[in-house]
Design a protein around this motif. Structure first.
Motif, PDB file in Angstrom:
ATOM      1  N   ALA A   1      38.806  17.697  43.189  1.00  0.00           N
ATOM      2  CA  ALA A   1      38.010  16.529  42.806  1.00  0.00           C
ATOM      3  C   ALA A   1      36.588  16.931  42.449  1.00  0.00           C
ATOM      4  CB  ALA A   1      38.005  15.510  43.941  1.00  0.00           C
ATOM      5  N   ASP A   2      35.987  16.133  41.592  1.00  0.00           N
ATOM      6  CA  ASP A   2      34.609  16.369  41.172  1.00  0.00           C
ATOM      7  C   ASP A   2      33.683  16.305  42.382  1.00  0.00           C
ATOM      8  OD1 ASP A   2      31.847  15.584  40.115  1.00  0.00           O
ATOM      9  OD2 ASP A   2      32.928  16.010  38.263  1.00  0.00           O
ATOM     10  N   VAL A   3      32.727  17.225  42.452  1.00  0.00           N
ATOM     11  CA  VAL A   3      31.821  17.270  43.604  1.00  0.00           C
ATOM     12  C   VAL A   3      30.955  16.018  43.701  1.00  0.00           C
ATOM     13  CG1 VAL A   3      31.721  19.786  43.700  1.00  0.00           C
ATOM     14  CG2 VAL A   3      30.100  18.539  42.259  1.00  0.00           C
ATOM     15  N   SER A   4      30.865  15.251  42.605  1.00  0.00           N
ATOM     16  CA  SER A   4      30.063  14.023  42.659  1.00  0.00           C
ATOM     17  C   SER A   4      30.638  13.029  43.657  1.00  0.00           C
ATOM     18  CB  SER A   4      29.976  13.384  41.269  1.00  0.00           C
ATOM     19  OG  SER A   4      31.256  13.014  40.792  1.00  0.00           O
ATOM     20  N   TYR A   5      31.946  13.058  43.863  1.00  0.00           N
ATOM     21  CA  TYR A   5      32.591  12.184  44.846  1.00  0.00           C
ATOM     22  C   TYR A   5      32.116  12.538  46.254  1.00  0.00           C
ATOM     23  CZ  TYR A   5      36.431  10.501  47.878  1.00  0.00           C
ATOM     24  OH  TYR A   5      37.169   9.922  48.872  1.00  0.00           O
ATOM     25  N   GLU A   6      32.045  13.816  46.553  1.00  0.00           N
ATOM     26  CA  GLU A   6      31.579  14.251  47.872  1.00  0.00           C
ATOM     27  C   GLU A   6      30.110  13.888  48.064  1.00  0.00           C
ATOM     28  OE1 GLU A   6      32.477  18.335  48.569  1.00  0.00           O
ATOM     29  OE2 GLU A   6      34.561  18.142  47.912  1.00  0.00           O
TER      30      GLU A   6
ATOM     31  N   PRO B   1      39.875   6.606  47.891  1.00  0.00           N
ATOM     32  CA  PRO B   1      40.316   7.920  47.398  1.00  0.00           C
ATOM     33  C   PRO B   1      39.504   8.372  46.181  1.00  0.00           C
ATOM     34  CG  PRO B   1      42.189   6.441  47.744  1.00  0.00           C
ATOM     35  CD  PRO B   1      40.946   5.596  47.836  1.00  0.00           C
ATOM     36  N   PRO B   2      39.469   9.659  45.901  1.00  0.00           N
ATOM     37  CA  PRO B   2      38.759  10.150  44.713  1.00  0.00           C
ATOM     38  C   PRO B   2      39.291   9.488  43.450  1.00  0.00           C
ATOM     39  CG  PRO B   2      39.404  11.984  46.121  1.00  0.00           C
ATOM     40  CD  PRO B   2      40.075  10.755  46.669  1.00  0.00           C
ATOM     41  N   PRO B   3      38.428   9.209  42.482  1.00  0.00           N
ATOM     42  CA  PRO B   3      38.872   8.587  41.238  1.00  0.00           C
ATOM     43  C   PRO B   3      39.988   9.402  40.587  1.00  0.00           C
ATOM     44  CG  PRO B   3      36.475   8.629  41.351  1.00  0.00           C
ATOM     45  CD  PRO B   3      36.963   9.440  42.504  1.00  0.00           C
ATOM     46  N   GLY B   4      41.040   8.696  40.182  1.00  0.00           N
ATOM     47  CA  GLY B   4      42.164   9.336  39.513  1.00  0.00           C
ATOM     48  C   GLY B   4      43.324   9.669  40.424  1.00  0.00           C
ATOM     49  N   LEU B   5      43.122   9.624  41.741  1.00  0.00           N
ATOM     50  CA  LEU B   5      44.198  10.019  42.649  1.00  0.00           C
ATOM     51  C   LEU B   5      45.395   9.076  42.577  1.00  0.00           C
ATOM     52  CD1 LEU B   5      45.442  11.738  44.849  1.00  0.00           C
ATOM     53  CD2 LEU B   5      44.160  10.413  46.541  1.00  0.00           C
ATOM     54  N   LEU B   6      45.137   7.792  42.517  1.00  0.00           N
ATOM     55  CA  LEU B   6      46.259   6.844  42.491  1.00  0.00           C
ATOM     56  C   LEU B   6      47.118   7.048  41.246  1.00  0.00           C
ATOM     57  CD1 LEU B   6      44.611   3.575  43.855  1.00  0.00           C
ATOM     58  CD2 LEU B   6      45.836   5.379  45.086  1.00  0.00           C
ATOM     59  N   GLU B   7      46.479   7.354  40.110  1.00  0.00           N
ATOM     60  CA  GLU B   7      47.240   7.606  38.887  1.00  0.00           C
ATOM     61  C   GLU B   7      48.090   8.859  39.038  1.00  0.00           C
ATOM     62  OE1 GLU B   7      44.087   6.832  39.076  1.00  0.00           O
ATOM     63  OE2 GLU B   7      43.979   4.900  38.037  1.00  0.00           O
ATOM     64  N   VAL B   8      47.536   9.882  39.646  1.00  0.00           N
ATOM     65  CA  VAL B   8      48.284  11.118  39.870  1.00  0.00           C
ATOM     66  C   VAL B   8      49.496  10.852  40.768  1.00  0.00           C
ATOM     67  CG1 VAL B   8      48.174  13.352  41.060  1.00  0.00           C
ATOM     68  CG2 VAL B   8      46.377  12.698  39.461  1.00  0.00           C
ATOM     69  N   LEU B   9      49.311  10.034  41.802  1.00  0.00           N
ATOM     70  CA  LEU B   9      50.427   9.725  42.703  1.00  0.00           C
ATOM     71  C   LEU B   9      51.510   8.918  41.987  1.00  0.00           C
ATOM     72  CD1 LEU B   9      48.519   8.911  46.005  1.00  0.00           C
ATOM     73  CD2 LEU B   9      49.832  10.972  45.453  1.00  0.00           C
ATOM     74  N   ARG B  10      51.101   8.016  41.097  1.00  0.00           N
ATOM     75  CA  ARG B  10      52.112   7.258  40.325  1.00  0.00           C
ATOM     76  C   ARG B  10      52.930   8.206  39.455  1.00  0.00           C
ATOM     77  NH1 ARG B  10      47.549   3.787  39.448  1.00  0.00           N
ATOM     78  NH2 ARG B  10      47.637   1.960  40.837  1.00  0.00           N
TER      79      ARG B  10
END
Length: 369
Positions: A263-268, A38-47
């Protein structure tokens, strides 16, 4: 014995029971998910969003729809957010009630499964090896003429190839001419660099019978949450939404979708670079090992293993080594020697090639004894 008892890859429960490998120890090439996770930071957002489970999710999916409409440059009424791409396929069948449904084999098994579940008769045409398992434009157009709704994979699963833009226009125009809904499944199109994508999205309003279906679970690596959407003429989209079960998309999935679209385009960019590099590497090494591949453009490859191996024997041999691949022997139009492998990160791809080399090497030793 078929491992895909539910008709799909990624069934680690069945694989673990059969091969004695713990669920957390698999290197899974049977499901086509973004190798970056998943994109960085997504798991924290879900928590942080977990307290939201005490409230109902938005039945209109309004925040996500607004973001999608802005990104895709379509009106909000043209969107249907669903519990994965598969729900949108089901909603098209329920909302449009086709009596005859067309599929281009080999293809995603849910096209036929859903159509038959909802009482439609399924007609099919077959792609050929020479065309990388694409059917000819004439055959697809004939299928559209003979049916009420036709599914077309773009890129198609399991071969990973696209039709050309002019071919897509021909299919969509045939849908208008014959009054047939043309559902183009673009679940994996995000894995193709934008200049190389062939999509009718910018021309959607020219074809009122056209429906595009996309997935967010694969590119953003959230298959456990289930999230996808369809884009269609607003009246068609309304007919689909009218058949949707209220709250079919949960609050965490909606929150994840909203985050992913921001999400930041760098992930894509990193995803596309990794997939291209590792796919090319896999093609070269698999060919060296005596396997045949086809020119897939997404994050998976259709592979034919060398004789005397079959998909079942190869799946078993690799499964015992903790590597899971998808058998394609049950796909109409393919052979008992065909498997599908996902494109994953370099260490995983190296493990697949290492274990495949060992398995094939062991068989050669046995033959020489």
């Amino acid at each position: 014995m078929v491992l895909e008892v539910y008709g799909h890859g990624g069934d680690l429960v069945t694989a673990s029971a059969r091969y004695g490998v713990a669920a957390g120890e698999w290197t899974d090439f049977s499901a086509n998910i973004n190798p970056l996770g998943p994109p960085p930071g997504l798991l924290e957002v879900l928590r942080e969003a977990l307290p939201d489970i005490v409230r109902y999710p938005d039945p209109g999916h309004r925040a996500l729809v607004t973001l999608l409409a802005a990104r895709l440059q379509v009106e909000e009424g043209a969107l249907v957010v669903g519990n994965g791409a598969a729900e949108n396929m089901a909603l098209a069948l329920l909302g449009l009630a086709p009596g005859k449904v067309g599929v281009v084999e080999p293809c995603f098994s849910e096209y036929r499964t859903l159509a038959e579940q909802f009482g439609a008769r399924v007609l099919s045409v077959f792609g050929t090896e020479e065309r990388a398992f694409r059917a000819t434009p004439e055959e697809v157009e004939g299928l559209i003429r003979e049916t009420d709704l036709a599914f077309i994979g773009q890129p198609n699963n399991p071969n990973g190839v696209q039709y050309g833009l002019d071919e897509l226009r021909r299919f969509a125009a045939a849908g208008e001419r014959y009054g047939t809904y043309v559902v183009i499944d673009e679940a994996f199109i995000d894995f193709i660099p934008e200049p190389e994508r062939r999509t009718l999205l910018p021309e959607l309003l020219d074809y009122p019978h056209l429906i595009l279906v996309r997935s967010m679970t694969k590119f953003y690596a959230i298959p456990g949450l289930r999230l996808g959407y369809a884009i269609a003429h607003p009246e068609t989209a309304r007919r689909m939404r009218d058949k949707q079960v209220t709250w079919s998309v949960n609050a965490l999935a909606l929150r994840a979708g909203e985050f992913c679209l921001r999400a930041d385009v760098s992930y894509e960019r990193a995803t596309l670079e990794l997939v291209k590099e590792q796919r090319e590497k896999l093609v070269g090494e698999l060919t060296r090992l005596g396997c045949q591949t086809w020119p897939g453009e997404a994050n998976f490859l259709l592979v034919r293993v060398p004789e005397p191996w079959t998909a079942e024997t190869m799946q078993t041999a690799l499964g015992r080594r903790g590597v899971l691949v998808r058998s394609c022997a049950m796909y109409p139009g393919l052979t008992k020697r065909d498997i599908r492998v996902a494109v994953k990160e370099e260490p995983a791809c190296d493990k697949l090639l290492r274990e495949l080399n060992a398995v094939l090497g062991d068989s050669l030793k046995e033959e020489s004894c």
